[in-house]
Motif scaffolding. Structure first.
Motif, PDB file in Angstrom:
ATOM      1  N   ASN A   1      48.036  12.281 -58.452  1.00  0.00           N
ATOM      2  CA  ASN A   1      49.324  12.903 -58.595  1.00  0.00           C
ATOM      3  C   ASN A   1      50.188  12.853 -57.534  1.00  0.00           C
ATOM      4  OD1 ASN A   1      47.458  14.162 -56.703  1.00  0.00           O
ATOM      5  ND2 ASN A   1      48.157  16.189 -57.450  1.00  0.00           N
ATOM      6  N   TRP A   2      50.494  11.765 -57.170  1.00  0.00           N
ATOM      7  CA  TRP A   2      51.501  11.467 -55.892  1.00  0.00           C
ATOM      8  C   TRP A   2      53.003  11.744 -56.316  1.00  0.00           C
ATOM      9  CZ3 TRP A   2      55.453   8.061 -56.741  1.00  0.00           C
ATOM     10  CH2 TRP A   2      55.324   7.184 -58.052  1.00  0.00           C
ATOM     11  N   GLU A   3      53.610  11.608 -57.525  1.00  0.00           N
ATOM     12  CA  GLU A   3      54.855  11.793 -57.807  1.00  0.00           C
ATOM     13  C   GLU A   3      55.524  12.987 -57.610  1.00  0.00           C
ATOM     14  OE1 GLU A   3      57.824  10.287 -61.669  1.00  0.00           O
ATOM     15  OE2 GLU A   3      55.637  10.387 -61.723  1.00  0.00           O
ATOM     16  N   THR A   4      56.547  12.986 -57.017  1.00  0.00           N
ATOM     17  CA  THR A   4      57.285  14.316 -56.969  1.00  0.00           C
ATOM     18  C   THR A   4      58.790  14.014 -57.046  1.00  0.00           C
ATOM     19  OG1 THR A   4      55.851  15.378 -55.178  1.00  0.00           O
ATOM     20  CG2 THR A   4      58.218  16.139 -55.359  1.00  0.00           C
ATOM     21  N   CYS A   5      59.514  14.904 -57.899  1.00  0.00           N
ATOM     22  CA  CYS A   5      60.867  14.563 -58.452  1.00  0.00           C
ATOM     23  C   CYS A   5      61.925  15.468 -57.716  1.00  0.00           C
ATOM     24  CB  CYS A   5      60.828  14.375 -59.932  1.00  0.00           C
ATOM     25  SG  CYS A   5      60.000  12.997 -60.328  1.00  0.00           S
ATOM     26  N   HIS A   6      62.907  14.814 -57.296  1.00  0.00           N
ATOM     27  CA  HIS A   6      63.989  16.036 -57.255  1.00  0.00           C
ATOM     28  C   HIS A   6      65.240  15.943 -58.395  1.00  0.00           C
ATOM     29  CE1 HIS A   6      67.156  18.353 -54.710  1.00  0.00           C
ATOM     30  NE2 HIS A   6      67.977  17.606 -55.203  1.00  0.00           N
ATOM     31  N   VAL A   7      65.287  17.387 -58.985  1.00  0.00           N
ATOM     32  CA  VAL A   7      66.297  17.048 -60.433  1.00  0.00           C
ATOM     33  C   VAL A   7      67.091  18.247 -60.148  1.00  0.00           C
ATOM     34  CG1 VAL A   7      65.908  17.593 -62.768  1.00  0.00           C
ATOM     35  CG2 VAL A   7      63.668  16.771 -61.554  1.00  0.00           C
ATOM     36  N   ILE A   8      68.422  17.694 -60.343  1.00  0.00           N
ATOM     37  CA  ILE A   8      69.538  18.555 -60.410  1.00  0.00           C
ATOM     38  C   ILE A   8      69.976  18.687 -61.916  1.00  0.00           C
ATOM     39  CG2 ILE A   8      71.904  18.552 -59.454  1.00  0.00           C
ATOM     40  CD1 ILE A   8      71.230  16.409 -57.496  1.00  0.00           C
ATOM     41  N   MET A   9      70.407  19.908 -62.144  1.00  0.00           N
ATOM     42  CA  MET A   9      70.731  20.419 -63.415  1.00  0.00           C
ATOM     43  C   MET A   9      71.806  21.267 -63.425  1.00  0.00           C
ATOM     44  SD  MET A   9      66.876  21.789 -64.642  1.00  0.00           S
ATOM     45  CE  MET A   9      66.501  22.499 -63.132  1.00  0.00           C
ATOM     46  N   ASP A  10      72.902  21.144 -64.395  1.00  0.00           N
ATOM     47  CA  ASP A  10      74.047  21.813 -64.670  1.00  0.00           C
ATOM     48  C   ASP A  10      73.876  23.038 -65.558  1.00  0.00           C
ATOM     49  OD1 ASP A  10      76.736  22.443 -65.072  1.00  0.00           O
ATOM     50  OD2 ASP A  10      76.942  20.842 -66.326  1.00  0.00           O
ATOM     51  N   HIS A  11      74.279  24.073 -64.648  1.00  0.00           N
ATOM     52  CA  HIS A  11      74.160  25.376 -65.443  1.00  0.00           C
ATOM     53  C   HIS A  11      75.481  26.024 -65.923  1.00  0.00           C
ATOM     54  CE1 HIS A  11      75.122  27.559 -61.764  1.00  0.00           C
ATOM     55  NE2 HIS A  11      74.139  27.021 -61.231  1.00  0.00           N
ATOM     56  N   GLY A  12      76.603  25.174 -65.390  1.00  0.00           N
ATOM     57  CA  GLY A  12      77.824  25.661 -65.780  1.00  0.00           C
ATOM     58  C   GLY A  12      78.598  26.709 -65.197  1.00  0.00           C
ATOM     59  N   GLY A  13      77.516  27.315 -64.204  1.00  0.00           N
ATOM     60  CA  GLY A  13      78.250  28.548 -63.527  1.00  0.00           C
ATOM     61  C   GLY A  13      77.614  29.800 -64.123  1.00  0.00           C
TER      62      GLY A  13
ATOM     63  N   PRO B   1      71.864  38.435 -58.743  1.00  0.00           N
ATOM     64  CA  PRO B   1      71.234  38.316 -59.896  1.00  0.00           C
ATOM     65  C   PRO B   1      69.943  38.340 -60.428  1.00  0.00           C
ATOM     66  CG  PRO B   1      72.108  36.166 -58.800  1.00  0.00           C
ATOM     67  CD  PRO B   1      72.235  37.412 -57.839  1.00  0.00           C
ATOM     68  N   TRP B   2      69.819  38.964 -61.798  1.00  0.00           N
ATOM     69  CA  TRP B   2      68.280  38.829 -61.944  1.00  0.00           C
ATOM     70  C   TRP B   2      68.242  38.891 -63.685  1.00  0.00           C
ATOM     71  CZ3 TRP B   2      64.493  39.635 -58.474  1.00  0.00           C
ATOM     72  CH2 TRP B   2      63.371  40.286 -59.106  1.00  0.00           C
ATOM     73  N   ASN B   3      67.438  37.868 -64.015  1.00  0.00           N
ATOM     74  CA  ASN B   3      67.051  37.534 -65.512  1.00  0.00           C
ATOM     75  C   ASN B   3      68.208  37.608 -66.232  1.00  0.00           C
ATOM     76  OD1 ASN B   3      64.235  37.165 -64.831  1.00  0.00           O
ATOM     77  ND2 ASN B   3      63.835  39.340 -64.973  1.00  0.00           N
ATOM     78  N   LEU B   4      69.196  37.053 -65.922  1.00  0.00           N
ATOM     79  CA  LEU B   4      70.251  36.805 -66.880  1.00  0.00           C
ATOM     80  C   LEU B   4      69.903  36.184 -68.030  1.00  0.00           C
ATOM     81  CD1 LEU B   4      72.865  35.652 -64.334  1.00  0.00           C
ATOM     82  CD2 LEU B   4      73.059  37.961 -65.622  1.00  0.00           C
TER      83      LEU B   4
ATOM     84  N   THR C   1      79.292  23.203 -55.737  1.00  0.00           N
ATOM     85  CA  THR C   1      80.385  23.702 -56.920  1.00  0.00           C
ATOM     86  C   THR C   1      79.996  24.936 -57.518  1.00  0.00           C
ATOM     87  OG1 THR C   1      79.111  22.554 -58.852  1.00  0.00           O
ATOM     88  CG2 THR C   1      80.706  21.288 -57.547  1.00  0.00           C
ATOM     89  N   SER C   2      78.741  25.602 -57.331  1.00  0.00           N
ATOM     90  CA  SER C   2      78.131  26.721 -57.721  1.00  0.00           C
ATOM     91  C   SER C   2      77.996  26.670 -59.274  1.00  0.00           C
ATOM     92  CB  SER C   2      79.161  27.745 -57.581  1.00  0.00           C
ATOM     93  OG  SER C   2      79.129  28.211 -55.963  1.00  0.00           O
ATOM     94  N   LYS C   3      77.642  25.251 -59.671  1.00  0.00           N
ATOM     95  CA  LYS C   3      77.451  25.073 -61.224  1.00  0.00           C
ATOM     96  C   LYS C   3      76.117  24.320 -61.311  1.00  0.00           C
ATOM     97  CE  LYS C   3      82.398  25.247 -62.648  1.00  0.00           C
ATOM     98  NZ  LYS C   3      83.356  24.605 -63.188  1.00  0.00           N
ATOM     99  N   THR C   4      75.327  24.056 -60.263  1.00  0.00           N
ATOM    100  CA  THR C   4      74.099  23.351 -60.475  1.00  0.00           C
ATOM    101  C   THR C   4      73.150  23.859 -59.636  1.00  0.00           C
ATOM    102  OG1 THR C   4      74.677  21.965 -58.400  1.00  0.00           O
ATOM    103  CG2 THR C   4      75.451  21.020 -60.503  1.00  0.00           C
ATOM    104  N   VAL C   5      71.764  23.718 -60.113  1.00  0.00           N
ATOM    105  CA  VAL C   5      70.784  23.943 -59.455  1.00  0.00           C
ATOM    106  C   VAL C   5      69.627  22.915 -59.307  1.00  0.00           C
ATOM    107  CG1 VAL C   5      69.494  24.686 -61.682  1.00  0.00           C
ATOM    108  CG2 VAL C   5      68.863  25.919 -59.785  1.00  0.00           C
ATOM    109  N   SER C   6      68.927  22.897 -58.344  1.00  0.00           N
ATOM    110  CA  SER C   6      68.120  21.574 -57.913  1.00  0.00           C
ATOM    111  C   SER C   6      66.430  22.348 -58.021  1.00  0.00           C
ATOM    112  CB  SER C   6      68.216  21.200 -56.778  1.00  0.00           C
ATOM    113  OG  SER C   6      69.652  20.406 -56.997  1.00  0.00           O
ATOM    114  N   LEU C   7      65.594  21.488 -58.425  1.00  0.00           N
ATOM    115  CA  LEU C   7      64.267  21.848 -58.385  1.00  0.00           C
ATOM    116  C   LEU C   7      63.622  20.626 -57.780  1.00  0.00           C
ATOM    117  CD1 LEU C   7      63.366  23.194 -61.895  1.00  0.00           C
ATOM    118  CD2 LEU C   7      64.125  24.453 -59.748  1.00  0.00           C
TER     119      LEU C   7
ATOM    120  N   TYR D   1      69.159  29.684 -71.327  1.00  0.00           N
ATOM    121  CA  TYR D   1      70.498  28.978 -71.173  1.00  0.00           C
ATOM    122  C   TYR D   1      70.150  27.668 -71.286  1.00  0.00           C
ATOM    123  CZ  TYR D   1      74.704  26.954 -69.277  1.00  0.00           C
ATOM    124  OH  TYR D   1      75.796  26.221 -69.218  1.00  0.00           O
ATOM    125  N   GLN D   2      71.030  27.030 -72.192  1.00  0.00           N
ATOM    126  CA  GLN D   2      70.664  25.353 -72.578  1.00  0.00           C
ATOM    127  C   GLN D   2      71.629  24.880 -71.395  1.00  0.00           C
ATOM    128  OE1 GLN D   2      70.733  23.841 -76.456  1.00  0.00           O
ATOM    129  NE2 GLN D   2      72.127  22.248 -75.709  1.00  0.00           N
TER     130      GLN D   2
END
Length: 350
Positions: free
Chosen positions: A122-134, A94-97, A176-182, A104-105
């Motif tokens: 600058n000590w703070e690091t966060c793990h964020v999970i986002m829903d991309h709906g597949g 997949p590339w630049n969909l 679930t193939s519907k989320t992405v984490s940063l 994508y919202q």
């Protein structure tokens, strides 16, 4: 015990310094020498685990070190064949969909601070999970873009796109193939407390550092680290072909990262040693070196422990904690950086 890796390794040349983070992935036939054109300076920590055995004539090395943005050896991607797809070494990815003009919202599922306070601002690091709906499929080693509302330091609204390496495997943390984490470090610079060239907070108006002459808060990193569950997130991509895993299931891999540079390697390692659909298929060995300034800055330590316990002959990890360890090899300031930690295992690595 046999050496952890054979005496012969591939030749690696050409790593060019640049601002940002370097990501390099390669799989090469065996050559007698390993050469890196520049020393890779990075924070570094020490935590040894048992050494698996392996004997092979081929190694696949994957490197990511903050401060290096380009490399001399890369995977080569062919021209785009059709919209949303790029062919890399004969495989469609997949590339630049979604583009900056038409993102994508998605939405934030959760945000967790995964580091503890240290002497650094600058000590703070966060793990964020986002829903991309597949709708934003990706593969391990790719990146996505995030568009913050802004304004950025040039006053533009919304802010320009900021790319982040994906920290989850393709199915996502929930498979679930519907989320992405940063994994994102909050950029914070304060005059008198380290480097601070710019300021985007009016003098005396920063709630945490009201007496500071200048305070700069990263626009996109603050946006991501301030997300709450349910908040909208503008996503672009995916993109990137430099950090893809090798196809060879028996390939041996060395991962080198500092701080949030661990993101693509977490993606890889979850694919290799965690996900139900792929765990157990990998037959090679993966060895990770992670550098951080303090023990409180270690990322995903529990995950590495679990993987190493389940796959003791295939996964190893070592830390370089620069603010707590010393190395005589470091002639600059005597701290333990990633490369100095690796020097402790010269025989095994070579």
């Amino acid at each position: 015990l046999k050496p952890f890796f054979p005496k012969q390794l591939p030749s690696v040349t050409g790593a060019n310094s640049a601002v940002g983070a370097m990501a390099m992935a390669m799989e090469l036939p065996t050559r007698p020498n390993l050469e890196v054109s520049r020393p890779m300076q990075a924070h570094g920590a020490a935590k040894a685990t048992s050494s698996p055995m392996v004997s092979t004539s081929r190694i696949s090395a994957v490197l990511a070190v903050a401060g290096l943005a380009r490399c001399g050896v890369q995977r080569r991607a062919t021209a785009v064949k059709k919209k949303g797809v790029r062919v890399v070494e004969g495989k469609e990815i997949p590339w630049n969909l979604f583009s900056p003009k038409a993102p994508y919202q998605g939405s934030c599922i959760s945000k967790e601070t995964i580091t503890s306070k240290t002497p650094l601002v600058n000590w703070e690091t966060c793990h964020v999970i986002m829903d991309h709906g597949g709708k934003v499929p990706y593969i391990e080693g790719q990146s996505i873009g995030i568009i913050a509302p802004g304004p950025d330091k040039k006053g533009e609204t919304p802010a320009k796109i900021r790319l982040y390496s994906i920290a989850s495997s393709a199915p996502g943390d929930d498979e679930t193939s519907k989320t992405v984490s940063l994994v994102v470090k909050r950029v914070l610079e304060v005059s008198g407390k380290g480097w601070c060239e710019y300021s985007n907070v009016p003098k005396g108006k920063d709630p945490e550092f009201p007496d500071a002459e200048k305070v700069y808060r990263g626009v996109c990193s603050s946006h991501v680290c301030d997300l709450n569950a349910g908040d909208d997130v503008m996503i672009t991509g995916p993109t990137g072909a430099e950090m893809l895993l090798p196809e060879d299931p028996e390939a041996n891999m060395i991962f080198m990262a500092t701080g949030t540079g661990i993101a693509p390697f977490r993606s890889h390692l979850r694919y290799l040693f965690h996900d139900k659909a792929t765990k157990g298929k990998f037959k090679g060995v993966a060895w990770m070196f992670l550098g951080v300034p303090y023990s409180e800055s270690l990322l995903y330590d529990e995950e590495w422990k679990e993987m190493q316990a389940e796959f003791p002959d295939q996964f190893r990890y070592d830390y370089a904690i620069s603010g707590e360890e010393k190395s005589e090899k470091n002639k600059i300031n005597g701290e333990m950086w990633v490369q100095h930690k690796m020097m402790q295992y010269t025989d095994d690595l070579w």
